[in-house]
Design an enzyme around this catalytic site. Sequence first.
Site, short mmCIF file in Angstrom:
data_model
loop_
_atom_site.label_atom_id
_atom_site.label_comp_id
_atom_site.label_asym_id
_atom_site.label_seq_id
_atom_site.Cartn_x
_atom_site.Cartn_y
_atom_site.Cartn_z
N HIS A 70 0.37 -1.16 -0.43
CA HIS A 70 0.58 -0.39 0.25
C HIS A 70 0.90 1.08 0.26
CE1 HIS A 70 0.99 -1.52 3.75
NE2 HIS A 70 1.27 -0.28 4.28
N HIS B 283 0.41 5.22 1.18
CA HIS B 283 0.22 6.09 2.32
C HIS B 283 0.69 7.55 1.75
CE1 HIS B 283 0.48 4.03 6.49
NE2 HIS B 283 1.75 3.43 5.55
P1 5GP Z 1 1.97 -0.02 7.42
O1 5GP Z 1 2.61 0.11 8.50
O2 5GP Z 1 1.87 -1.51 6.60
O3 5GP Z 1 3.01 0.85 6.14
O4 5GP Z 1 0.37 -0.05 7.55
C1 5GP Z 1 -0.62 -0.02 7.51
C2 5GP Z 1 -1.78 0.81 7.52
O5 5GP Z 1 -2.56 -0.01 7.60
C3 5GP Z 1 -1.35 1.63 9.00
O6 5GP Z 1 -0.94 3.25 9.21
C4 5GP Z 1 -2.75 1.01 9.59
O7 5GP Z 1 -3.48 2.48 10.79
C5 5GP Z 1 -3.60 0.77 8.42
N1 5GP Z 1 -3.93 -0.28 8.75
C6 5GP Z 1 -4.26 -1.50 10.11
N2 5GP Z 1 -5.68 -1.89 9.57
C7 5GP Z 1 -6.04 -0.84 9.05
C8 5GP Z 1 -7.77 -1.18 8.86
O8 5GP Z 1 -8.43 -2.59 9.27
N3 5GP Z 1 -8.97 -0.39 7.77
C9 5GP Z 1 -8.21 0.50 7.74
N4 5GP Z 1 -9.03 1.30 7.00
N5 5GP Z 1 -6.50 0.97 8.11
C10 5GP Z 1 -5.53 0.40 8.75
#
Ligand code: 5GP
Length: 144
Positions: A100, A102
């Site tokens: 993903h 951001h």
């Molecule tokens: P990463 O740390 O992998 O770069 O980002 C994962 C992101 O996914 C985090 O910012 C977290 O808040 C978001 N996230 C995790 N679970 C969910 C969810 O169930 N729904 C949504 N909308 N965001 C999520």
Amino acid sequence: MENCIFCKIINQKIPSHKVYEDDVVYAFLDISQVTKGHTLVVPKTHVTDLFDYDEALASAVFARIPKIAKAIEKAFPEMEGLNMINNNKELAYQSVFHSHVHLIPRYSKEDDFSIHFGNHQDDYQSHELSQIAETIAKQVAEND
Ligand code: 5GP
Ligand code: ZN
């Protein structure tokens, strides 16, 4: 993919606040809004991280990003900047293993977001940088 939270979101098995969807990507609000409008753009195909993309998917996903970024900017004209972050693997802060991007709009220097690039200009001499670049360049050429 079974047990992938973002696949479940894409397939409407769990709710999300969608901002955009087409055949390639699904974009929705991060549950933890680091700033207002913090959006995740995910490929609909389950890819774990950047290392799992081919050129076609990478082009298709990135092609959608400016449109979504511009929409955030139009929605919130008080926005003064935007960080695009893509974390790959646990050490680099990835916590959901469906790739993903951001999009984090920035409104103020006092928000709860930061990136720290230390200054390491003196760590390597020029010939060492050449060696590092050559090592990577060789791999790029081999994988072309
Ligand atoms: P990463 O740390 O992998 O770069 O980002 C994962 C992101 O996914 C985090 O910012 C977290 O808040 C978001 N996230 C995790 N679970 C969910 C969810 O169930 N729904 C949504 N909308 N965001 C999520
Ligand atoms: Zn997935």
